[in-house]
Scaffold this motif. Sequence first.
Motif, PDB file in Angstrom:
ATOM      1  N   LYS A   1    -118.358 -23.663 -32.740  1.00  0.00           N
ATOM      2  CA  LYS A   1    -118.659 -24.575 -31.641  1.00  0.00           C
ATOM      3  C   LYS A   1    -117.459 -25.504 -31.545  1.00  0.00           C
ATOM      4  O   LYS A   1    -117.045 -26.108 -32.532  1.00  0.00           O
ATOM      5  N   ILE A   2    -116.886 -25.562 -30.351  1.00  0.00           N
ATOM      6  CA  ILE A   2    -115.703 -26.400 -30.150  1.00  0.00           C
ATOM      7  C   ILE A   2    -115.979 -27.411 -29.045  1.00  0.00           C
ATOM      8  O   ILE A   2    -116.899 -27.255 -28.245  1.00  0.00           O
ATOM      9  N   TYR A   3    -115.169 -28.452 -29.042  1.00  0.00           N
ATOM     10  CA  TYR A   3    -115.214 -29.467 -27.990  1.00  0.00           C
ATOM     11  C   TYR A   3    -113.816 -29.510 -27.382  1.00  0.00           C
ATOM     12  O   TYR A   3    -112.839 -29.807 -28.071  1.00  0.00           O
ATOM     13  N   TRP A   4    -113.728 -29.166 -26.095  1.00  0.00           N
ATOM     14  CA  TRP A   4    -112.428 -29.147 -25.422  1.00  0.00           C
ATOM     15  C   TRP A   4    -111.902 -30.572 -25.253  1.00  0.00           C
ATOM     16  O   TRP A   4    -112.549 -31.405 -24.638  1.00  0.00           O
ATOM     17  N   ILE A   5    -110.731 -30.826 -25.787  1.00  0.00           N
ATOM     18  CA  ILE A   5    -110.035 -32.101 -25.571  1.00  0.00           C
ATOM     19  C   ILE A   5    -109.229 -31.999 -24.278  1.00  0.00           C
ATOM     20  O   ILE A   5    -109.232 -32.895 -23.456  1.00  0.00           O
TER      21      ILE A   5
ATOM     22  N   VAL B   1    -106.910 -27.133 -25.493  1.00  0.00           N
ATOM     23  CA  VAL B   1    -106.916 -27.681 -26.848  1.00  0.00           C
ATOM     24  C   VAL B   1    -108.330 -28.155 -27.140  1.00  0.00           C
ATOM     25  O   VAL B   1    -108.945 -28.840 -26.311  1.00  0.00           O
ATOM     26  N   ALA B   2    -108.833 -27.799 -28.327  1.00  0.00           N
ATOM     27  CA  ALA B   2    -110.194 -28.167 -28.696  1.00  0.00           C
ATOM     28  C   ALA B   2    -110.240 -28.565 -30.165  1.00  0.00           C
ATOM     29  O   ALA B   2    -109.316 -28.282 -30.924  1.00  0.00           O
ATOM     30  N   VAL B   3    -111.334 -29.199 -30.547  1.00  0.00           N
ATOM     31  CA  VAL B   3    -111.587 -29.528 -31.948  1.00  0.00           C
ATOM     32  C   VAL B   3    -112.819 -28.737 -32.385  1.00  0.00           C
ATOM     33  O   VAL B   3    -113.781 -28.583 -31.621  1.00  0.00           O
TER      34      VAL B   3
END
Length: 66
Positions: free
Chosen positions: A38-42, A15-17
């Motif tokens: 560009k995503i940031y993995w939660i 899951v990412a934002v």
Amino acid sequence: LELGDLVTCSCHGGVAVVIALYDKSHPDADEIEMNMAKIYWIKLPHEGVLERDWMHTIKRLRKINY
């Protein structure tokens, strides 16, 4: 997709934002259109992914509806 959307992908899971879009919606699209996000993995997808910041193709991302 829009900035702030929660996503998963068909190749990694997790899951990412979304924190940036490099597609036709980007202000400098004439120069840098790549159809990438560009995503940031939660939630990291698997133990092979160690970095939280990640560039990913947009077409493989799926928005999580909550």
